[in-house]
Design an enzyme around this catalytic site. Structure first.
Site, mmCIF file in Angstrom:
data_model
loop_
_atom_site.group_PDB
_atom_site.id
_atom_site.type_symbol
_atom_site.label_atom_id
_atom_site.label_comp_id
_atom_site.label_asym_id
_atom_site.label_seq_id
_atom_site.Cartn_x
_atom_site.Cartn_y
_atom_site.Cartn_z
ATOM 1 C CE LYS A 176 -4.564 0.233 0.782
ATOM 2 N NZ LYS A 176 -5.498 -0.641 0.060
ATOM 3 C CB THR A 210 -3.007 -3.653 -0.321
ATOM 4 O OG1 THR A 210 -4.291 -3.245 -0.776
ATOM 5 C CG2 THR A 210 -2.338 -4.533 -1.361
ATOM 6 N NE ARG A 226 28.245 29.381 -11.476
ATOM 7 C CZ ARG A 226 28.144 28.171 -12.019
ATOM 8 N NH1 ARG A 226 27.623 28.027 -13.226
ATOM 9 N NH2 ARG A 226 28.571 27.100 -11.380
ATOM 10 C CD GLN A 237 29.825 19.598 -12.838
ATOM 11 O OE1 GLN A 237 29.720 20.761 -12.442
ATOM 12 N NE2 GLN A 237 29.496 19.247 -14.059
ATOM 13 C CG HIS A 287 20.804 27.681 -15.409
ATOM 14 N ND1 HIS A 287 22.096 27.328 -15.088
ATOM 15 C CD2 HIS A 287 20.286 26.637 -16.104
ATOM 16 C CE1 HIS A 287 22.353 26.132 -15.596
ATOM 17 N NE2 HIS A 287 21.279 25.684 -16.211
HETATM 18 O O1 LIG Z 1 28.735 24.378 -12.265
HETATM 19 C C1 LIG Z 1 28.442 24.154 -13.448
HETATM 20 N N1 LIG Z 1 28.664 22.922 -13.976
HETATM 21 C C2 LIG Z 1 28.369 22.617 -15.280
HETATM 22 O O2 LIG Z 1 28.578 21.469 -15.752
HETATM 23 C C3 LIG Z 1 27.807 23.636 -16.057
HETATM 24 N N2 LIG Z 1 27.401 23.717 -17.351
HETATM 25 C C4 LIG Z 1 26.926 24.968 -17.550
HETATM 26 O O3 LIG Z 1 26.430 25.370 -18.633
HETATM 27 N N3 LIG Z 1 27.038 25.717 -16.433
HETATM 28 C C5 LIG Z 1 27.577 24.908 -15.483
HETATM 29 N N4 LIG Z 1 27.908 25.158 -14.194
#
Ligand SMILES: O=c1[nH]c(=O)c2[nH]c(=O)[nH]c2[nH]1
Length: 307
Positions: free
Chosen positions: A13, A61, A180, A236, A264
């Site tokens: 469930k 269930t 940014r 990353q 973004h």
């Molecule tokens: O931190 C980021 N990683 C990306 O892989 C990536 N690709 C992107 O267009 N902007 C960013 N910024």
């Protein structure tokens, strides 16, 4: 021919909503409430119910749903979601001979105690945003897997982020930048090391506290020190440092999976021939968007022991 077919089924469930209140006196910290959305799914030997009209082995269930409320009632002491999931998983796999495995997933609605005049309220709560989640798999043998996580953890910083020196070719428009906004909605999952019900610490270990601690380490690493922050060269790299810090701080967490969409904030520049600099971007006006967004995810684990 039909004899050679194989079937692997499971049933249960989903979206069982249950709330439990523990009424402690104000002096002992006040009431505690949890609101959980529970899903239970069992692997059960009930092949004849698929291949014929014989339902004799099916745990309905509906009964599975009822059990969630019975077990909530029976929890007279405060339990974490993880412990409650283990209680349910143990119940189904031990009571019913035909049930070999149970998966219990719980998402908590984040009711947070309010603070009035600087004092935690004894029975007042408001809804938070990010959610604690868990998935527990229990086998009849008592072997288990406990994964917990966080969903919808939105983090943003207005500076100390950049992205440069990436692949530049005929498809590239994005300029290098060292300034940014970076914004994300973190989904994290981590695995606890307990492999059998007998290994779960009774009271010395609190899953709920550990969730709060992991959440704090993730945010602290994302933001850096309050006055100066910490520079992020990419989502990353920040993701990796966040996962690494969780593994460093909590030796009993075996691996961490992080999903961090890059939401973004696009610089706004507006103008045309007649009106060229209507809005000229100076790190001030942005167009926030999540469609499309970057998708960045990784699982970080400790190296496997060579023994
Ligand atoms: O931190 C980021 N990683 C990306 O892989 C990536 N690709 C992107 O267009 N902007 C960013 N910024």
């Amino acid at each position: 021919m039909a004899d050679r077919l194989e079937l692997q089924g499971r049933h249960g469930k989903s979206r069982v909503r249950v709330s439990r209140v523990w009424r402690r006196p104000a002096a002992a910290g006040g009431h505690v409430i949890v609101e959980w959305n529970v899903a239970v799914s069992v692997v059960s030997d009930c092949l004849p119910s698929y291949t014929s009209d014989d339902n004799s082995a099916i745990v309905a269930t509906d009964s599975i749903k009822n059990t969630v409320y019975v077990k909530a009632k029976e929890c007279t002491e405060i339990v974490s979601m993880e412990e409650f999931a283990v209680i349910l998983g143990r119940h189904f796999t031990s009571l019913y001979p035909q049930v070999s495995e149970a998966t219990v997933t719980i998402a908590e609605r984040p009711w947070e105690r309010v603070v009035v005049d600087g004092k935690p309220h004894s029975h007042g709560f408001k809804l938070g945003v990010e959610k604690h989640v868990t998935e527990v798999i229990v086998k009849k043998s008592g072997n288990l897997l406990i994964n917990s996580g966080i969903q919808g953890y939105s983090l943003l910083k207005t500076t100390q982020s950049g992205f440069e020196k990436f692949v530049r070719d005929r498809y590239t428009l994005l300029p290098d930048t060292r300034e940014r906004i970076v914004a994300t909605e973190v989904t994290a999952w981590w695995r606890y090391p307990f492999e059998h019900v007998s290994q779960i610490p009774s009271k010395s270990f609190c899953f709920t506290q550990r969730y709060q601690d992991v959440k704090k380490v993730l945010a602290d690493t994302f933001f850096g020190p309050p006055d100066v922050g910490v520079y992020s060269p990419s989502v990353q790299n920040t993701l990796y440092l966040m996962a690494k810090e969780v593994l460093n701080r909590f030796p009993d967490i075996a691996s961490v999976q992080l999903r961090m969409p890059n939401l973004h904030f696009i610089p706004v520049n507006l103008g045309n021939k007649e009106n060229p600099g209507l809005v000229k971007f100076a790190d001030d006006v942005y167009l926030p968007t999540d469609e499309p967004h970057g998708t960045i995810e990784a699982t970080v684990s400790r190296p496997k022991s060579k023994l």
